[in-house]
Design a protein around this motif. Sequence first.
Motif, PDB file in Angstrom:
ATOM      1  N   ALA A 140       0.759  -1.287  -0.175  1.00  0.00           N
ATOM      2  CA  ALA A 140      -0.183  -0.118  -0.081  1.00  0.00           C
ATOM      3  C   ALA A 140       1.015   1.379   0.094  1.00  0.00           C
ATOM      4  N   LYS A 141       2.004   1.160   0.720  1.00  0.00           N
ATOM      5  CA  LYS A 141       3.035   2.297   0.683  1.00  0.00           C
ATOM      6  C   LYS A 141       4.562   1.694   0.790  1.00  0.00           C
ATOM      7  N   LEU A 142       5.263   2.246  -0.138  1.00  0.00           N
ATOM      8  CA  LEU A 142       6.770   1.864  -0.220  1.00  0.00           C
ATOM      9  C   LEU A 142       7.662   2.872  -0.136  1.00  0.00           C
ATOM     10  N   GLU A 143       8.387   2.692   0.950  1.00  0.00           N
ATOM     11  CA  GLU A 143       9.329   3.501   1.376  1.00  0.00           C
ATOM     12  C   GLU A 143      10.790   2.899   1.111  1.00  0.00           C
ATOM     13  N   MET A 144      11.730   3.838   0.580  1.00  0.00           N
ATOM     14  CA  MET A 144      13.237   3.293   0.560  1.00  0.00           C
ATOM     15  C   MET A 144      14.016   4.087   0.920  1.00  0.00           C
ATOM     16  N   SER A 158      22.507  15.649   0.251  1.00  0.00           N
ATOM     17  CA  SER A 158      21.939  16.550  -0.940  1.00  0.00           C
ATOM     18  C   SER A 158      21.627  15.921  -2.002  1.00  0.00           C
ATOM     19  N   MET A 159      22.507  14.928  -2.695  1.00  0.00           N
ATOM     20  CA  MET A 159      22.424  14.194  -3.753  1.00  0.00           C
ATOM     21  C   MET A 159      20.885  13.135  -3.668  1.00  0.00           C
ATOM     22  N   LEU A 160      20.617  12.763  -2.494  1.00  0.00           N
ATOM     23  CA  LEU A 160      19.472  12.076  -2.226  1.00  0.00           C
ATOM     24  C   LEU A 160      18.065  12.645  -2.040  1.00  0.00           C
ATOM     25  N   ALA A 161      18.318  13.897  -1.996  1.00  0.00           N
ATOM     26  CA  ALA A 161      17.027  14.583  -1.892  1.00  0.00           C
ATOM     27  C   ALA A 161      16.051  14.321  -3.122  1.00  0.00           C
ATOM     28  N   GLY A 162      14.846  13.866  -2.811  1.00  0.00           N
ATOM     29  CA  GLY A 162      13.874  13.413  -4.011  1.00  0.00           C
ATOM     30  C   GLY A 162      14.172  11.946  -4.308  1.00  0.00           C
ATOM     31  N   LYS A 163      15.037  11.349  -4.096  1.00  0.00           N
ATOM     32  CA  LYS A 163      15.223  10.027  -4.243  1.00  0.00           C
ATOM     33  C   LYS A 163      15.018   8.994  -3.092  1.00  0.00           C
ATOM     34  N   ALA A 164      15.673   9.162  -1.819  1.00  0.00           N
ATOM     35  CA  ALA A 164      15.490   8.501  -0.767  1.00  0.00           C
ATOM     36  C   ALA A 164      14.033   8.970  -0.190  1.00  0.00           C
ATOM     37  N   ASP A 165      13.516   8.033   0.756  1.00  0.00           N
ATOM     38  CA  ASP A 165      12.384   8.704   1.283  1.00  0.00           C
ATOM     39  C   ASP A 165      12.821   8.825   2.973  1.00  0.00           C
ATOM     40  N   PHE A 166      13.946   8.106   3.440  1.00  0.00           N
ATOM     41  CA  PHE A 166      14.345   8.347   5.009  1.00  0.00           C
ATOM     42  C   PHE A 166      15.845   7.905   4.705  1.00  0.00           C
ATOM     43  N   LEU A 167      16.513   8.629   6.013  1.00  0.00           N
ATOM     44  CA  LEU A 167      17.635   8.025   6.251  1.00  0.00           C
ATOM     45  C   LEU A 167      18.004   7.498   7.695  1.00  0.00           C
ATOM     46  N   SER A 168      18.767   6.739   8.069  1.00  0.00           N
ATOM     47  CA  SER A 168      19.168   5.978   9.155  1.00  0.00           C
ATOM     48  C   SER A 168      20.536   6.005   9.423  1.00  0.00           C
ATOM     49  N   ILE A 169      21.135   6.568  10.537  1.00  0.00           N
ATOM     50  CA  ILE A 169      22.477   6.390  10.858  1.00  0.00           C
ATOM     51  C   ILE A 169      22.874   5.318  11.755  1.00  0.00           C
ATOM     52  N   GLY A 170      23.729   4.316  11.166  1.00  0.00           N
ATOM     53  CA  GLY A 170      24.334   3.174  11.695  1.00  0.00           C
ATOM     54  C   GLY A 170      25.468   3.550  12.554  1.00  0.00           C
ATOM     55  N   THR A 171      25.244   3.919  13.770  1.00  0.00           N
ATOM     56  CA  THR A 171      26.389   4.464  14.839  1.00  0.00           C
ATOM     57  C   THR A 171      27.471   3.726  14.776  1.00  0.00           C
ATOM     58  N   PRO A 216      13.598  12.575   6.414  1.00  0.00           N
ATOM     59  CA  PRO A 216      13.584  11.885   7.947  1.00  0.00           C
ATOM     60  C   PRO A 216      14.805  11.276   8.414  1.00  0.00           C
ATOM     61  N   LEU A 217      15.175  11.526   9.603  1.00  0.00           N
ATOM     62  CA  LEU A 217      16.346  10.733   9.951  1.00  0.00           C
ATOM     63  C   LEU A 217      16.103  10.206  11.265  1.00  0.00           C
ATOM     64  N   SER A 218      16.906   9.206  11.475  1.00  0.00           N
ATOM     65  CA  SER A 218      16.806   8.420  12.497  1.00  0.00           C
ATOM     66  C   SER A 218      18.088   7.973  13.010  1.00  0.00           C
ATOM     67  N   VAL A 219      18.429   7.356  14.289  1.00  0.00           N
ATOM     68  CA  VAL A 219      19.682   6.975  14.700  1.00  0.00           C
ATOM     69  C   VAL A 219      19.442   5.461  15.150  1.00  0.00           C
ATOM     70  N   CYS A 220      20.047   4.386  14.525  1.00  0.00           N
ATOM     71  CA  CYS A 220      20.208   3.103  14.813  1.00  0.00           C
ATOM     72  C   CYS A 220      21.796   2.859  15.425  1.00  0.00           C
ATOM     73  N   GLY A 221      21.743   1.794  16.380  1.00  0.00           N
ATOM     74  CA  GLY A 221      22.974   1.314  16.914  1.00  0.00           C
ATOM     75  C   GLY A 221      22.861   1.334  18.561  1.00  0.00           C
ATOM     76  N   GLU A 222      23.951   0.858  19.095  1.00  0.00           N
ATOM     77  CA  GLU A 222      23.859   0.481  20.495  1.00  0.00           C
ATOM     78  C   GLU A 222      23.749   2.029  21.014  1.00  0.00           C
ATOM     79  N   ALA A 223      24.604   3.189  20.464  1.00  0.00           N
ATOM     80  CA  ALA A 223      24.457   4.430  21.230  1.00  0.00           C
ATOM     81  C   ALA A 223      23.331   5.103  21.372  1.00  0.00           C
ATOM     82  N   ALA A 224      22.429   4.851  20.753  1.00  0.00           N
ATOM     83  CA  ALA A 224      20.634   5.344  20.751  1.00  0.00           C
ATOM     84  C   ALA A 224      20.266   4.838  21.957  1.00  0.00           C
ATOM     85  N   GLY A 225      20.544   3.647  22.446  1.00  0.00           N
ATOM     86  CA  GLY A 225      19.848   3.066  23.549  1.00  0.00           C
ATOM     87  C   GLY A 225      20.722   3.070  24.849  1.00  0.00           C
ATOM     88  N   LYS A 226      21.708   3.969  25.058  1.00  0.00           N
ATOM     89  CA  LYS A 226      22.429   4.321  26.172  1.00  0.00           C
ATOM     90  C   LYS A 226      22.006   5.700  26.503  1.00  0.00           C
TER      91      LYS A 226
END
Length: 293
Positions: A140-144, A158-171, A216-226
């Motif tokens: 129904a909805k697909l995000e990459m 800046s080169m991902l603007a309009g191409k990616a739907d979201f970003l996530s930092i793998g700390t 949209p930007l999120s943070v993944c990894g052990e650091a986010a859980g401390k």
Amino acid sequence: HLGDVGAQGIGLFRTEFQFMVSERMPRTGEQIQLYADVLAAAGEKPVTFRTLDVGGDKVLAYVPTEREENPALGWRALRIGLDRPALLRTQVRALIEAGEGKHLRIMFPLVTVAQEFIAARELVEKELAVAKGRGRQGPAKLEMGVMIEAPAIAFAISMLAGKADFLSIGTNDLMQYFFAADRANARVSDRYDILSAPALKFLRYIREEAARAGLPLSVCGEAAGKPLEAMALIALGYDRLSMPAAGLGPVKRMLRSLDAQAAHGVIESLLTSEQSSIRADLAAWAKSEGVAL
């Protein structure tokens, strides 16, 4: 356990685990079943599936590989998927079928240049077109999205603007490459400190670039859980954290006792100092303000 821990979704589902515990390559049907089960268990909460992230220290016993002098910088993650598109296409096909009529989020690991993400996105779009050509409804909805683990891609947001739907930092990987230090190596692990001024300035830059790109930007990894590290991330303007389930309770407890605006002012002040790590000063401020760490 989403309901048990009060998480708002799954920020990172490691699809490689199914491959690593298997004695052979998981068949398409087996992949579909796993992804469908995960989506069903999550209900209306979003799930972000990271495509196969093997290579480096994640070796599949049934896939012959050549020895590499530096596997962490070698043939791994999305590089394998793009060089062996049949492998990636099979997984994407399974994700699309499992996500029929649902919200499907796919994230690609270790993207180093924008063109790698664009190539991966095109592969997904081709598989989606094939599925619809066969009478399938599709998600129904697909995000990459892009996982920021290589410093290079941080300077190409800046080169991902309009191409990616979201970003996530793998700390975990991002900081390893940033410091050129393995956090699991006792000889150099003291050089790996996400609460150092250079690392926090880099994370602030990424957050600012993502905002400029409207991503949209999120943070993944052990650091986010401390709690202390999570406090620093929030002070830098991050408002989407993905962490191990055990970290949710302590981080929520910290959040309820935190004045985020005050934390922002403190961290900005500390980042102008000449000291390398600001860990001790941040912890001292948190204690003085009654922040639950």
